[in-house]
Scaffold this active site. Structure first.
Site, short mmCIF file in Angstrom:
data_model
loop_
_atom_site.label_atom_id
_atom_site.label_comp_id
_atom_site.label_asym_id
_atom_site.label_seq_id
_atom_site.Cartn_x
_atom_site.Cartn_y
_atom_site.Cartn_z
N ALA A 152 -19.71 -65.53 -21.91
CA ALA A 152 -21.10 -65.16 -21.62
C ALA A 152 -21.12 -63.81 -20.90
O ALA A 152 -20.23 -63.50 -20.10
CB ALA A 152 -21.74 -66.23 -20.74
N LYS A 153 -22.15 -63.03 -21.20
CA LYS A 153 -22.29 -61.72 -20.55
C LYS A 153 -23.21 -61.92 -19.34
O LYS A 153 -24.43 -61.77 -19.43
CB LYS A 153 -22.86 -60.72 -21.56
CG LYS A 153 -22.60 -59.29 -21.21
CD LYS A 153 -22.80 -58.38 -22.41
CE LYS A 153 -22.95 -56.93 -22.02
NZ LYS A 153 -21.79 -56.34 -21.35
N VAL A 154 -22.59 -62.32 -18.25
CA VAL A 154 -23.31 -62.73 -17.04
C VAL A 154 -23.27 -61.59 -16.01
O VAL A 154 -22.21 -60.98 -15.81
CB VAL A 154 -22.66 -64.00 -16.44
CG1 VAL A 154 -23.30 -64.38 -15.12
CG2 VAL A 154 -22.73 -65.15 -17.45
N TYR A 158 -19.67 -58.91 -13.60
CA TYR A 158 -19.40 -57.48 -13.60
C TYR A 158 -18.92 -56.95 -12.25
O TYR A 158 -18.52 -55.79 -12.15
CB TYR A 158 -20.59 -56.71 -14.20
CG TYR A 158 -20.47 -56.86 -15.71
CD1 TYR A 158 -19.80 -55.92 -16.46
CD2 TYR A 158 -20.90 -58.03 -16.33
CE1 TYR A 158 -19.58 -56.11 -17.81
CE2 TYR A 158 -20.69 -58.23 -17.68
CZ TYR A 158 -20.03 -57.27 -18.42
OH TYR A 158 -19.80 -57.46 -19.75
#
Ligand code: PMP
Length: 296
Positions: A152-154, A158
């Site tokens: 998932a690009k959560v 980052y």
């Protein structure tokens, strides 16, 4: 600066001025990084602006939200349409598009009942340089897939990328290369890794990396070119024996890697498979067959 007094963003179904839009400081996303986002690129083509693999990006946004149990009641096609409208309203052709799903005020660790979506964009001209990256192996590893949803690009993930990039830059390198928690090659802070050895391409398998949309495109292009690609678990010592290497991602497109910790890859970039794929990718994203008025 990402916007000026005239820039419009899309916020919960409406187009509003970026400098007049506001959010709540008690948002769970701001405090805990519990939100999902995407990074998409639009390119000027002969037939107008084309947002590359836009549906794939919104499908991943939806999947990211579902994986971490953030409610996602948006229709992917509506978001695609809103993206094209946003670009048109702002008069952008070559642009970077950033959708973000963020949560309502909630200081607890329970799931939000309601979320918002914003889509912003800024002009991002074609990158014409032939820069190659000097990488360093990071002291940070990618998060373990049992500690987060790695696919998932959560937002919160980052922090790991920012730590790795800053460490690399502080040491005088362009960018970091991260291993997974078992010491296998994983990816860059915002890009996937490929390397070439004896005419074969290698890339870390899925499981400990973000499944990049550019990575998938490179796999398709390599297949079209008849280049064999192997996906597996590789230690850094395998990379040290490679002929050439590159990173790929929506922002970076396909970019050559000159060296890792000052150890240069022996093959000239211009002779590498990466260079051929870089050209093919650059043509594909600017190709005009898929346009605003037809399919996207
Ligand atoms: N890995 C990470 C950690 C990233 O942030 C990105 C950028 N989204 C990528 C790989 C490349 O993904 P994509 O090709 O979908 O941009």
């Amino acid at each position: 600066m990402y916007y000026n007094n005239n820039t419009l963003i899309y916020l919960d179904g409406k187009f509003v001025k970026a400098n007049e839009a506001s959010t709540d400081l008690y948002s769970q996303t701001l405090h805990y990084g519990y939100g999902v986002f995407e990074g998409i690129r639009a390119y000027a083509s002969d037939n107008g602006t084309r947002v590359f693999k836009v549906k794939e990006h919104y499908d991943r946004l939806k999947n990211s939200a579902e994986l971490i149990k953030i409610p996602f009641d948006y229709d992917v096609q509506e978001l695609v349409d809103a993206t094209y409208e946003l670009l048109e309203k702002n008069n952008f052709t070559d642009a970077y598009v950033r959708p973000l799903v963020f949560c309502d005020p909630n200081m607890s660790l329970s799931r939000p009942n309601k979320v918002s979506i914003m889509i912003c964009a800024w002009e991002w001209g074609a990158y014409l340089g032939d820069k190659q990256l000097r990488l360093t192996l990071s002291s940070y590893c990618r998060p373990h897939p049992r500690s987060i949803k790695i696919e998932a690009k959560v937002c919160g993930h980052y922090v790991n990328s920012i730590l790795a990039t800053n460490e690399a830059k502080d040491k005088g390198f362009d960018e970091a290369l991260l291993l997974d928690s078992d010491g296998y090659l994983a990816e860059g802070p915002g890009a996937n890794l490929f390397f070439e050895k004896d005419g074969v391409l290698y890339t870390p398998q899925l499981g400990n990396i973000l499944p990049g949309i550019t990575r998938a495109t490179v796999l398709e292009l390599a297949e079209e070119m008849g280049v064999e690609v192997k996906q597996g678990l590789y230690k850094p010592k395998i990379l040290a024996l490679a002929d050439s290497a590159f990173y790929c991602g929506t922002a970076a497109e396909v970019i050559g890697i000159e060296s890792v910790d000052e150890r240069k890859f022996p093959k000239e970039w211009s002779d590498s498979l990466g260079n051929k794929l870089q050209e093919a990718y650059s043509q594909l994203v600017r190709a005009s067959e898929k346009t605003l008025s037809t399919t996207y």
